[in-house]
Design a protein around this motif. Structure first.
Motif, PDB file in Angstrom:
ATOM      1  N   VAL A  65       0.837  -1.208   0.000  1.00 51.64           N
ATOM      2  CA  VAL A  65       0.000   0.000   0.000  1.00 51.64           C
ATOM      3  C   VAL A  65       0.869   1.254   0.000  1.00 51.64           C
ATOM      4  O   VAL A  65       0.621   2.192  -0.758  1.00 51.64           O
ATOM      5  N   PHE A  66       1.911   1.272   0.834  1.00 49.20           N
ATOM      6  CA  PHE A  66       2.776   2.443   0.842  1.00 49.20           C
ATOM      7  C   PHE A  66       3.526   2.579  -0.489  1.00 49.20           C
ATOM      8  O   PHE A  66       3.566   3.669  -1.072  1.00 49.20           O
ATOM      9  N   CYS A  67       4.129   1.497  -0.952  1.00 49.21           N
ATOM     10  CA  CYS A  67       4.942   1.567  -2.166  1.00 49.21           C
ATOM     11  C   CYS A  67       4.110   1.698  -3.429  1.00 49.21           C
ATOM     12  O   CYS A  67       4.647   1.985  -4.501  1.00 49.21           O
ATOM     13  N   GLY A  68       2.815   1.501  -3.316  1.00 50.38           N
ATOM     14  CA  GLY A  68       1.918   1.690  -4.443  1.00 50.38           C
ATOM     15  C   GLY A  68       1.124   2.981  -4.308  1.00 50.38           C
ATOM     16  O   GLY A  68       1.537   4.046  -4.752  1.00 50.38           O
ATOM     17  N   TYR A  69       0.010   2.906  -3.626  1.00 55.21           N
ATOM     18  CA  TYR A  69      -0.933   4.022  -3.549  1.00 55.21           C
ATOM     19  C   TYR A  69      -0.370   5.243  -2.832  1.00 55.21           C
ATOM     20  O   TYR A  69      -0.449   6.376  -3.337  1.00 55.21           O
ATOM     21  N   ILE A  70       0.209   5.075  -1.645  1.00 56.04           N
ATOM     22  CA  ILE A  70       0.634   6.232  -0.848  1.00 56.04           C
ATOM     23  C   ILE A  70       1.784   6.969  -1.526  1.00 56.04           C
ATOM     24  O   ILE A  70       1.802   8.210  -1.570  1.00 56.04           O
ATOM     25  N   TYR A  71       2.749   6.232  -2.065  1.00 52.99           N
ATOM     26  CA  TYR A  71       3.859   6.897  -2.759  1.00 52.99           C
ATOM     27  C   TYR A  71       3.335   7.703  -3.947  1.00 52.99           C
ATOM     28  O   TYR A  71       3.797   8.820  -4.202  1.00 52.99           O
ATOM     29  N   ASP A  72       2.367   7.163  -4.665  1.00 52.89           N
ATOM     30  CA  ASP A  72       1.769   7.873  -5.793  1.00 52.89           C
ATOM     31  C   ASP A  72       1.090   9.156  -5.326  1.00 52.89           C
ATOM     32  O   ASP A  72       1.201  10.205  -5.980  1.00 52.89           O
ATOM     33  N   GLU A  73       0.405   9.105  -4.202  1.00 47.61           N
ATOM     34  CA  GLU A  73      -0.252  10.285  -3.652  1.00 47.61           C
ATOM     35  C   GLU A  73       0.763  11.355  -3.261  1.00 47.61           C
ATOM     36  O   GLU A  73       0.522  12.558  -3.436  1.00 47.61           O
ATOM     37  N   LEU A  74       1.906  10.938  -2.726  1.00 46.90           N
ATOM     38  CA  LEU A  74       2.959  11.892  -2.373  1.00 46.90           C
ATOM     39  C   LEU A  74       3.565  12.530  -3.620  1.00 46.90           C
ATOM     40  O   LEU A  74       3.720  13.749  -3.707  1.00 46.90           O
ATOM     41  N   ILE A  75       3.924  11.696  -4.588  1.00 46.36           N
ATOM     42  CA  ILE A  75       4.563  12.192  -5.807  1.00 46.36           C
ATOM     43  C   ILE A  75       3.667  13.167  -6.554  1.00 46.36           C
ATOM     44  O   ILE A  75       4.133  14.166  -7.128  1.00 46.36           O
ATOM     45  N   ASN A  76       2.369  12.915  -6.530  1.00 44.75           N
ATOM     46  CA  ASN A  76       1.436  13.751  -7.276  1.00 44.75           C
ATOM     47  C   ASN A  76       0.903  14.934  -6.468  1.00 44.75           C
ATOM     48  O   ASN A  76       0.008  15.655  -6.924  1.00 44.75           O
ATOM     49  N   GLY A  77       1.453  15.132  -5.268  1.00 47.76           N
ATOM     50  CA  GLY A  77       1.112  16.303  -4.481  1.00 47.76           C
ATOM     51  C   GLY A  77      -0.198  16.241  -3.730  1.00 47.76           C
ATOM     52  O   GLY A  77      -0.646  17.250  -3.171  1.00 47.76           O
TER      53      GLY A  77
END
Length: 336
Positions: A287-299
Motif C-alpha cells: 500500500v505504501f509503495c503503491g498508492y501512498i507513494y503515488d499520492e505523495l509524488i502527485n502532491g
C-alpha cells in the motif's frame, strides 16, 4: 545535523529521499480498490512455482528488480538491501534476494518490517554509510496460514476479528540525493505486551504498540495529529484501528480525522470476505509503495506519518500459554 531527540526519535538534518518504489500483489488484492496503483497484479498466486514459499521469494525478487528498473539503478549502485518477511528464518527474503549480489541485512519485525527497514535504511544513509539503500518486504496469505494457523486444506473457520494476510511485496529505494518524498524523522518502537493471547485478533495485540510509538513521537517532537495530512497504520485492520483511535484519544490525541489503515484500504472489506481486513508485511509494503507513494509524488499528500505494527510471536509460544508481544515503528515523510 542529525539529532536524537526525546527518548525514541531521530531527526535527519539532510533527510534521505525515497527515489522510487515498486509493489506487486496477488489476485485478491488486485480485486480491491487500490489495484491500479500496483506495478503488477498476479493472476496465479503461486506465480508458476511449486510452493507458496517459492512464490513469496519470487515476489520479493521481482519487486526489488522492478524498483531498480524504475529508479534506473543497477544492483551494484545499492550499498545495502534490508529485507524480511513472516516465514521462519525470513526465507522469503533470503532465497528471493540471494542473486542480487548486494550486501544484505535481514530483518524480522513481523508486519512492522517495512517501517523497520526504512527506519534503519534512513539512519544508514543519514550517518553517511551509504548513498543508496533498498528496503524490501513481503507476505503471502497461503504460506502465512500454513505457518501461523492451519494449512488451507484444513478448511478451518475464521473468527470475525481475524485478518487476511496480504499476498504482496513492496520495495522502496532510499538515497542520499535525488527527487522524491523525504524521510525527516523516525521513531523506533518498544516491545509492548498487554496480555492478548488470541491469535485470531492481531489488531487488539498490535494497537497498544502503535499507541505507544505514536504518543512517543508526538512527545519527542512536539508535533500534534493536525501537523500531518495522514497518520497511516500498517495493518491494524477494523478491530485494531478502532482500538487505536480510542486509546490515542485517552492519551490526549484525537487522530480520527487523520488516521487510515492499510489493512482497511487494500480490500473491499464488506465484499471480499476478509473479515477484519488485511495484515502481513506485504500490507503496509504494497500500500505504501503503491498508492501512498503515488499520492505523495502527485502532491495529494505532503506530510504523513507511517506506522507499521507487528506481532512478535509464534504459535508455539502462544500454545504454551504466552501472550503476544508487539512492536510499532513510525516514519515521518514530507513531500516538498
Amino acid at each position: 545535523m542529525n539529532q536524537h531527540i526525546g527518548n525514541q526519535t531521530v531527526v535527519f538534518g539532510t533527510p534521505p529521499v525515497i527515489i522510487n518504489t515498486a509493489s506487486i500483489v496477488g489476485t485478491k488484492e488486485g480485486e480491491g480498490p487500490l489495484a491500479r496503483f500496483f506495478d503488477e497484479v498476479l493472476t496465479d498466486d503461486k506465480w508458476g512455482e511449486k510452493t507458496w514459499e517459492k512464490a513469496e521469494s519470487k515476489l520479493q525478487r521481482e519487486t526489488a528488480l522492478t524498483a531498480l528498473k524504475k529508479a534506473d539503478l543497477p544492483p551494484s549502485a545499492v550499498e545495502y538491501v534490508l529485507a524480511g518477511d513472516l516465514l521462519n528464518q525470513c526465507v522469503g527474503a533470503h532465497y528471493g534476494l540471494r542473486d542480487l549480489d548486494i550486501p544484505f541485512l535481514g530483518l524480522y519485525g513481523a508486519c512492522s518490517t517495512m517501517a523497520e527497514s526504512m527506519s534503519i535504511g534512513s539512519m544508514i544513509i543519514g550517518g553517511g554509510y551509504a548513498n543508496n539503500v533498498m528496503c524490501v518486504t513481503s507476505s503471502h496469505f497461503c504460506s502465512s496460514e500454513k505457518q501461523f494457523r492451519t494449512p488451507l486444506e484444513y478448511g478451518g473457520q475464521r473468527s470475525p476479528s481475524a485478518q487476511w494476510t496480504v499476498t504482496g511485496a513492496g520495495c522502496a529505494i532510499l538515497s542520499s540525493q535525488g527527487a522524491g518524498p523525504k524521510i525527516t524523522r523516525v521513531t523506533t518502537g518498544k516491545i509492548v505486551d498487554m496480555g492478548v493471547t488470541d491469535l485470531t485478533n492481531m489488531g487488539a495485540a498490535m494497537a497498544p504498540a502503535a499507541v505507544d510509538t505514536v504518543t512517543a513521537h508526538f512527545k519527542d517532537t512536539g508535533l500534534r495529529p493536525i501537523d500531518y495530512d495522514l497518520i497511516l497504520t500498517g495493518d491494524l485492520g477494523v478491530v485494531g484501528s478502532d482500538i487505536f483511535t480510542e486509546l490515542m484519544l485517552a492519551e490526549g490525541y484525537d487522530v480520527l480525522e487523520e488516521h487510515k489503515d492499510c489493512g482497511k484500504m487494500i480490500y473491499n472489506i464488506d465484499e471480499q470476505d476478509v473479515h477484519a481486513g488485511g495484515s502481513g508485511c506485504g500490507c503496509c509494503g504494497s500500500v505504501f509503495c503503491g498508492y501512498i507513494y503515488d499520492e505523495l509524488i502527485n502532491g495529494h499528500l505532503k506530510d504523513i506519518l507511517v506506522i507499521a505494527t507487528g506481532a512478535l510471536m509464534n504459535p508455539q509460544m502462544v500454545n504454551a500459554g504466552e501472550s503476544i508481544p508487539s512492536i510499532a515503528h513510525a516514519i515521518s515523510i514530507t513531500m516538498d
